[in-house]
Design a protein around this motif. Structure first.
Motif, PDB file in Angstrom:
ATOM      1  N   HIS A  83       0.833  -1.198   0.000  1.00  0.00           N
ATOM      2  CA  HIS A  83       0.000   0.000   0.000  1.00  0.00           C
ATOM      3  C   HIS A  83       0.868   1.248   0.000  1.00  0.00           C
ATOM      4  O   HIS A  83       2.051   1.206   0.320  1.00  0.00           O
ATOM      5  CB  HIS A  83      -0.933   0.014   1.222  1.00  0.00           C
ATOM      6  CG  HIS A  83      -0.219  -0.047   2.533  1.00  0.00           C
ATOM      7  ND1 HIS A  83       0.330  -1.219   3.025  1.00  0.00           N
ATOM      8  CD2 HIS A  83       0.051   0.898   3.452  1.00  0.00           C
ATOM      9  CE1 HIS A  83       0.895  -0.986   4.194  1.00  0.00           C
ATOM     10  NE2 HIS A  83       0.756   0.312   4.481  1.00  0.00           N
ATOM     11  N   CYS A  84       0.266   2.355  -0.407  1.00  0.00           N
ATOM     12  CA  CYS A  84       0.882   3.668  -0.261  1.00  0.00           C
ATOM     13  C   CYS A  84      -0.180   4.558   0.376  1.00  0.00           C
ATOM     14  O   CYS A  84      -1.323   4.141   0.562  1.00  0.00           O
ATOM     15  CB  CYS A  84       1.384   4.221  -1.591  1.00  0.00           C
ATOM     16  SG  CYS A  84       0.098   4.577  -2.806  1.00  0.00           S
ATOM     17  N   ALA A  85       0.197   5.780   0.718  1.00  0.00           N
ATOM     18  CA  ALA A  85      -0.745   6.632   1.424  1.00  0.00           C
ATOM     19  C   ALA A  85      -0.551   8.086   1.036  1.00  0.00           C
ATOM     20  O   ALA A  85       0.513   8.485   0.552  1.00  0.00           O
ATOM     21  CB  ALA A  85      -0.574   6.468   2.930  1.00  0.00           C
ATOM     22  N   HIS A  86      -1.600   8.864   1.263  1.00  0.00           N
ATOM     23  CA  HIS A  86      -1.530  10.315   1.127  1.00  0.00           C
ATOM     24  C   HIS A  86      -2.261  10.917   2.317  1.00  0.00           C
ATOM     25  O   HIS A  86      -3.400  10.539   2.607  1.00  0.00           O
ATOM     26  CB  HIS A  86      -2.162  10.796  -0.179  1.00  0.00           C
ATOM     27  CG  HIS A  86      -2.141  12.290  -0.279  1.00  0.00           C
ATOM     28  ND1 HIS A  86      -1.021  12.981  -0.672  1.00  0.00           N
ATOM     29  CD2 HIS A  86      -3.081  13.214   0.012  1.00  0.00           C
ATOM     30  CE1 HIS A  86      -1.283  14.275  -0.630  1.00  0.00           C
ATOM     31  NE2 HIS A  86      -2.521  14.444  -0.222  1.00  0.00           N
ATOM     32  N   ALA A  87      -1.591  11.849   3.000  1.00  0.00           N
ATOM     33  CA  ALA A  87      -2.176  12.498   4.168  1.00  0.00           C
ATOM     34  C   ALA A  87      -2.363  13.989   3.884  1.00  0.00           C
ATOM     35  O   ALA A  87      -1.474  14.640   3.343  1.00  0.00           O
ATOM     36  CB  ALA A  87      -1.281  12.309   5.381  1.00  0.00           C
TER      37      ALA A  87
END
Length: 101
Positions: A83-87
């Motif tokens: 997974h990757c993420a953006h905050a």
């Protein structure tokens, strides 16, 4: 038995992308994370749990699924799931992950 005040710890963080272990339980670290922007693709050998305190955290999975966690939302990512993420700016998260001993 120590008391950890989350607001105090966050106030002491010098910048975004800061992470601090604030407690531990049964081989897991309880980490307080202040973040924004993108987190690259990665995976873990064990489950990882996110509890969003402020802001929004979008998790993207290799199968194309995407979820956005907002204040009060919890998600557990199974072991081995890439997974990757953006905050968004101002995102604060409690992360439960295996201790790095």
């Amino acid at each position: 038995m120590d008391i950890v005040n989350i607001d105090s710890v966050l106030a002491d963080f010098p910048q975004n992308r800061t992470s601090e272990r604030v407690a531990g339980i049964d081989g897991y670290d309880v980490r307080l994370v202040k973040t924004e922007g993108d987190v690259p693709w990665h995976q873990h050998d064990a489950q990882e749990m996110h509890l969003v305190l402020d802001g929004a955290l979008t998790l993207v999975f290799r199968d194309g699924n995407e979820i956005t966690l907002r204040k009060g939302d919890i998600n557990v990512i199974p072991a081995g799931i890439e997974h990757c993420a953006h905050a968004t700016p101002g995102t604060n998260v409690i992360v439960f992950e295996p201790s790095q001993q």
